[in-house]
Design an enzyme around this catalytic site. Structure first.
Site, PDB file in Angstrom:
ATOM      1  N   ARG B  51      74.874 130.400  64.027  1.00  0.00           N
ATOM      2  CA  ARG B  51      75.476 131.522  64.734  1.00  0.00           C
ATOM      3  C   ARG B  51      76.930 131.289  65.122  1.00  0.00           C
ATOM      4  O   ARG B  51      77.793 132.124  64.880  1.00  0.00           O
ATOM      5  CB  ARG B  51      74.698 131.824  66.020  1.00  0.00           C
ATOM      6  CG  ARG B  51      73.648 132.865  65.896  1.00  0.00           C
ATOM      7  CD  ARG B  51      72.602 132.625  66.939  1.00  0.00           C
ATOM      8  NE  ARG B  51      72.082 131.276  66.772  1.00  0.00           N
ATOM      9  CZ  ARG B  51      71.174 130.951  65.856  1.00  0.00           C
ATOM     10  NH1 ARG B  51      70.665 131.870  65.086  1.00  0.00           N
ATOM     11  NH2 ARG B  51      70.772 129.708  65.705  1.00  0.00           N
ATOM     12  N   HIS B 129      79.574 124.693  76.381  1.00  0.00           N
ATOM     13  CA  HIS B 129      79.633 125.647  75.264  1.00  0.00           C
ATOM     14  C   HIS B 129      80.199 126.964  75.813  1.00  0.00           C
ATOM     15  O   HIS B 129      79.470 127.945  75.983  1.00  0.00           O
ATOM     16  CB  HIS B 129      78.221 125.836  74.695  1.00  0.00           C
ATOM     17  CG  HIS B 129      78.180 126.502  73.349  1.00  0.00           C
ATOM     18  ND1 HIS B 129      79.268 127.096  72.757  1.00  0.00           N
ATOM     19  CD2 HIS B 129      77.146 126.668  72.486  1.00  0.00           C
ATOM     20  CE1 HIS B 129      78.908 127.591  71.589  1.00  0.00           C
ATOM     21  NE2 HIS B 129      77.638 127.349  71.401  1.00  0.00           N
TER      22      HIS B 129
END
Lengths: 138, 305
Positions: B51, B129
């Protein structure tokens, strides 16, 4: 026990009892040619017990490293038998290449010649964290 | 020059600006189709990804820019022993912006110290992240219409779950957000999140291993995978991997409007049957990821519509 006063040099006072050898090693005092005295477990009204290091020569000390190791140390600079300056330390905001990150997942374990930098994240608890992985200094 | 290494690099106003831009892109995609014409994004992925890498690449293509890069450390000079620093200095000669994923924690920060172009942290080990967090915030905003006044439950691997760390940091900026942390004992949040975010900011939070009770309270449930790649010991992974599984039975405990999120990939922590539940929003998250990354690339490159 008597240890003579110094004429010109540095006295590190109010070292936490038992920590003087660690400081001796960090400051590489073993490499000096002059007389260095380590006095352990001295009675202290402020600390109960304390250590003292006397260095019988003028020298530049890394006060940041010293502040990281023990912020309660008092640095006394002596010249011609007189106290010319008394410095009180504090925890430095950042220390570079004083401690190494022990987190096996940190980039510092694989990257060559990278500086190990730790930043003070909690002044009250004296917690330093690696700037890369945020692991606590141990 | 701006980088995005940690979600804390962005102010609340900047996050709002990115969400507003992403929402505008969703409504007016054609208006953004050439804003990055002539610009190049390098995707340096030293660790596998589906992704994140593809959404960065799709984002840059949709902005009219182009993409170069590699998708595993084996396909780069890292396999010959090249340092992170040398790699980014080299790539900076070819690209205008870099998205980097690396298994070692802090690698993107280290890269940013010597890079001549903006660095985006696309995930560093179990650490952080931030672009997943921007994706999560956009999704929560679109589903709930707000980022404050809510209870967020995070479940699974909270120790190595980098998306969890970044999301807690980000949500701590907003008023009246309560956290419920559901994990096995061995996978609780690390101290730098506990001490430097939850305790330091005096937030309302508690830890539990009772998923059913937590579900009844949560406005948002953020599920995570127990990540095999973060364990040095396979036996520990096998023991912990099925600690919490969300299935249609457990969904009965959730509020009628709970938003179920997951950064994906999933293994078996969410039953496939839950996908049919309208509260399951993790595939909407995937789509939102592209739009928020488009907004972020524009911001770091200093381009506007």
């Amino acid at each position: 026990m008597n240890v003579d006063g110094i004429t010109t040099g540095v006295v590190l006072d109010h070292i936490q009892a038992g920590k003087s050898m660690e400081i001796y090693n960090y400051l590489h005092l073993d490499e000096l040619d002059c007389c260095v005295a380590i006095i352990k477990n001295v009675k202290s009204t402020k600390l109960g017990r304390k250590d003292i290091i006397k260095i019988d020569a003028e020298m530049d000390l890394d006060l940041e490293v010293l502040g990281y190791l023990d912020p309660n140390i008092t640095v006394n600079l002596v010249k011609d038998g007189k106290l010319i300056e008394k410095k009180h330390l504090k925890l430095p905001r950042e220390v570079k290449n004083v401690i190494k990150c022990k987190n096996p997942r940190c980039v510092t374990t694989v990257e060559r010649e990278v500086d190990h930098i730790f930043r003070l994240t909690s002044e009250e608890k004296g917690i330093y964290r690696c700037i890369y992985c945020e692991s606590e200094a141990k | 020059m701006r980088h995005l290494i940690d979600i804390k690099d962005l102010s609340v106003e900047e996050i709002k600006g990115l969400i507003d831009t992403a929402n505008d892109i969703i409504e007016n995609r054609a208006a953004y189709s050439e804003v990055c014409k002539g610009k190049k994004l390098a995707t340096l992925f030293f660790e596998p990804s589906t992704r994140t890498r593809l959404s960065f690449e799709a984002a840059m293509w949709e902005l009219g820019g182009s993409v170069l890069g590699f998708s595993s450390a084996d396909a780069s000079s890292t396999s010959k022993g090249e340092s992170v620093t040398d790699t980014v200095r080299t790539v900076g000669c070819y690209a205008d912006i870099i998205a980097m994923r690396h298994p070692k924690e802090g690698a993107p920060l280290l890269a940013s110290l010597s890079s001549t172009v903006p660095i985006i942290n696309a995930g560093d080990g179990g650490h952080s992240h931030p672009t997943q967090t921007l994706t999560d915030l956009l999704t929560i905003m679109r589903e709930k219409g707000r980022l404050d006044n809510m209870t967020v439950a995070l479940c699974g691997d909270l120790k190595f779950g980098r998306t969890v760390h970044s999301l807690i940091s980000a949500m701590s900026f907003y008023d009246n957000v309560k956290f419920i942390l559901i994990s096995p004992e061995e996978l609780k949040v690390p101290n730098y999140i506990r001490q430097d975010v939850l305790e330091k900011k005096n937030l309302e939070w508690y830890e539990t291993d009772n998923m059913e009770n937590a579900l009844g309270e949560a406005d948002v449930l953020y599920m995570t995978r127990v990540q095999r790649e973060r364990f040095f010991n396979e036996a520990d992974y096998l023991r912990l991997k099925d600690s919490f599984i969300l299935d249609t039975e457990k969904m009965k405990y959730a509020k009628p409007d709970t938003t179920i999120l997951h950064p994906l990939p999933r293994v078996n922590e969410i039953s496939v049957k839950v996908d049919e539940d309208p509260r399951a929003c993790y595939f909407k998250q995937v789509e939102n990821g592209k739009f928020i990354r488009m907004a972020l690339i524009m911001m770091l490159l200093g381009v506007t519509k």
